[in-house]
Design a protein around this motif. Structure first.
Motif, PDB file in Angstrom:
ATOM      1  N   PHE A 239       3.181  -7.804 -29.015  1.00 55.13           N
ATOM      2  CA  PHE A 239       2.366  -6.921 -29.856  1.00 55.13           C
ATOM      3  C   PHE A 239       2.764  -5.464 -29.639  1.00 55.13           C
ATOM      4  O   PHE A 239       2.946  -4.701 -30.585  1.00 55.13           O
ATOM      5  CB  PHE A 239       0.887  -7.129 -29.533  1.00 55.13           C
ATOM      6  CG  PHE A 239      -0.021  -6.159 -30.222  1.00 55.13           C
ATOM      7  CD1 PHE A 239      -0.291  -6.306 -31.579  1.00 55.13           C
ATOM      8  CD2 PHE A 239      -0.593  -5.095 -29.539  1.00 55.13           C
ATOM      9  CE1 PHE A 239      -1.124  -5.410 -32.231  1.00 55.13           C
ATOM     10  CE2 PHE A 239      -1.416  -4.198 -30.175  1.00 55.13           C
ATOM     11  CZ  PHE A 239      -1.694  -4.347 -31.532  1.00 55.13           C
ATOM     12  N   MET A 240       2.944  -5.093 -28.352  1.00 61.73           N
ATOM     13  CA  MET A 240       3.279  -3.704 -28.049  1.00 61.73           C
ATOM     14  C   MET A 240       4.648  -3.331 -28.576  1.00 61.73           C
ATOM     15  O   MET A 240       4.855  -2.229 -29.085  1.00 61.73           O
ATOM     16  CB  MET A 240       3.197  -3.466 -26.553  1.00 61.73           C
ATOM     17  CG  MET A 240       1.777  -3.235 -26.145  1.00 61.73           C
ATOM     18  SD  MET A 240       1.640  -2.688 -24.473  1.00 61.73           S
ATOM     19  CE  MET A 240       3.074  -1.677 -24.348  1.00 61.73           C
ATOM     20  N   ALA A 241       5.594  -4.252 -28.458  1.00 58.54           N
ATOM     21  CA  ALA A 241       6.948  -3.973 -28.938  1.00 58.54           C
ATOM     22  C   ALA A 241       6.926  -3.725 -30.443  1.00 58.54           C
ATOM     23  O   ALA A 241       7.513  -2.745 -30.934  1.00 58.54           O
ATOM     24  CB  ALA A 241       7.860  -5.151 -28.616  1.00 58.54           C
ATOM     25  N   ILE A 242       6.207  -4.556 -31.185  1.00 61.61           N
ATOM     26  CA  ILE A 242       6.139  -4.404 -32.639  1.00 61.61           C
ATOM     27  C   ILE A 242       5.437  -3.105 -33.020  1.00 61.61           C
ATOM     28  O   ILE A 242       5.926  -2.329 -33.845  1.00 61.61           O
ATOM     29  CB  ILE A 242       5.398  -5.610 -33.276  1.00 61.61           C
ATOM     30  CG1 ILE A 242       6.258  -6.867 -33.105  1.00 61.61           C
ATOM     31  CG2 ILE A 242       5.125  -5.361 -34.755  1.00 61.61           C
ATOM     32  CD1 ILE A 242       5.559  -8.132 -33.495  1.00 61.61           C
ATOM     33  N   SER A 243       4.299  -2.818 -32.372  1.00 64.05           N
ATOM     34  CA  SER A 243       3.554  -1.628 -32.768  1.00 64.05           C
ATOM     35  C   SER A 243       4.292  -0.353 -32.381  1.00 64.05           C
ATOM     36  O   SER A 243       4.209   0.649 -33.098  1.00 64.05           O
ATOM     37  CB  SER A 243       2.127  -1.651 -32.222  1.00 64.05           C
ATOM     38  OG  SER A 243       2.133  -1.965 -30.869  1.00 64.05           O
ATOM     39  N   SER A 244       5.048  -0.386 -31.264  1.00 61.57           N
ATOM     40  CA  SER A 244       5.767   0.847 -30.922  1.00 61.57           C
ATOM     41  C   SER A 244       6.937   1.072 -31.877  1.00 61.57           C
ATOM     42  O   SER A 244       7.274   2.208 -32.203  1.00 61.57           O
ATOM     43  CB  SER A 244       6.231   0.839 -29.466  1.00 61.57           C
ATOM     44  OG  SER A 244       6.962  -0.314 -29.200  1.00 61.57           O
TER      45      SER A 244
END
Ligand code: UDP
Ligand code: MG
Length: 316
Positions: A239-244
């Protein structure tokens, strides 16, 4: 009713319980004599620093049916119970605490469940006498652990429990270095049941669990029985990789639209994002470390406990 076909072992871990042993025995042995079946009381001295061992040795001569195991040093409650299991001979095994929080008078109720054919008897504490904080912590843990591990137990903490010989053998064949017996037992049970038992305040002495020990037990329980924490970590990471990535795309677009003057003001935001990411990484590393530590311990195959000596025998 006289039952000579089955034998009972009562396993009690003891760590600095000098004040509780005699009051416990005075209540426990009459209850066991009343059952009309052969029994043994297996007491494990878990490296006590007080007179626990001395009192147990003294009682050996006086109480037929008492078996004393002396561990080489302090290994913790669950390791002590494992040591007790390894030396117990009964068809039915009951574990309990030494501090009289679990009333010995409940034992006939557990035996009754064994007679009905159940092989794992869990207990739920009725009117639990612990501090608000302890009760709250247990309730949260019980809920989380039930969800994560898929083990349906209402009260993991209560050690007054019954195990058939088969379940105990199963547990002994899987000697994980650090384990939580009530949860492990559910894997080997074919017909588990839960009953309600009374609960009292610790008769004397102090709880042997500090906040840190309690926390480490919960961690054992969580990491020992599921891979969920690892999966949550993976999900959060994705999730963090996509949102960043999305955030970066947005910043580039805004930069193109507003020009270079706009970008300079973004420095602090970037720092905030950076710190957050670093924080998450540390969290992840810690969690991974926990699992790797467990693998390390498992690979070393260290014994859960080391026996000092065993003395005494069961009563027919
Ligand atoms: N105990 C043990 N080894 C330890 C800590 C505890 O054998 O390192 C025993 C202790 O003597 C008691 C039982 O485990 O019989 C439960 O401990 P305690 O009553 O302190 O735990 P609490 O009731 O506070 O959860
Ligand atoms: Mg206690």
């Amino acid at each position: 009713m006289v039952d000579k076909n089955n034998t009972l072992s009562v396993v009690i871990p003891m760590y600095n319980e000098e004040v509780n042993i005699r009051p416990l025995f005075d209540r426990l042995f009459p209850v066991l004599d009343g059952l009309g079946m052969p029994y043994e009381v297996v007491c494990i001295n878990d490296g006590s620093k007080d007179r626990t061992l001395e009192i147990l040795e003294d009682e050996l001569g006086r109480r037929p049916g008492l078996v004393v195991i002396n561990l080489a040093r302090n290994f913790g409650q669950h390791a002590a119970v494992m040591a007790g299991f390894s030396q117990s001979k009964g068809d039915w095994i009951i574990t309990m605490d030494a501090d009289l929080q679990n009333p010995p008078e409940e034992i006939p109720n557990i035996v009754e469940q064994f007679r009905k054919g159940h092989d794992l008897i869990g207990t739920i504490r009725k009117g639990r006498k612990d501090t608000f904080f302890r009760k709250f912590a247990s309730r949260v843990t019980n809920r989380i652990v039930a969800k994560i591990s898929g083990i349906e137990l209402h009260d993991f903490g209560c050690m007054l429990r019954g195990y058939s010989r088969q379940v105990v053998e199963g547990i002994l064949e899987n000697p994980e270095y650090r384990t939580f017996i009530p949860a492990l037992a559910t894997f080997f049970a074919k017909s588990p049941v839960e009953i309600t038992v009374g609960h009292e305040e610790r008769a004397a002495g102090e709880s042997k669990y500090s906040l840190i020990k309690l926390f480490s037990l919960q961690l054992d329980l969580m990491t020992g029985f599921s891979m969920w924490p690892l999966r949550i970590l993976f999900a959060v990471g994705t999730f963090m990789a996509i949102s960043s990535l999305a955030g970066a795309a947005l910043i580039i677009m805004l930069r193109l639209y507003y020009g270079p003057g706009w970008a300079a003001q973004g420095v602090f935001t970037l720092f905030a994002v950076l710190f957050f990411v670093i924080g998450c990484q540390f969290f992840a590393l810690g969690l991974l470390g926990e699992y790797i530590g467990r693998i390390f311990q498992a690979v070393r195959k260290r014994p859960t406990f080391i026996l000092g000596w065993v003395r005494g025998q069961g009563k027919q």
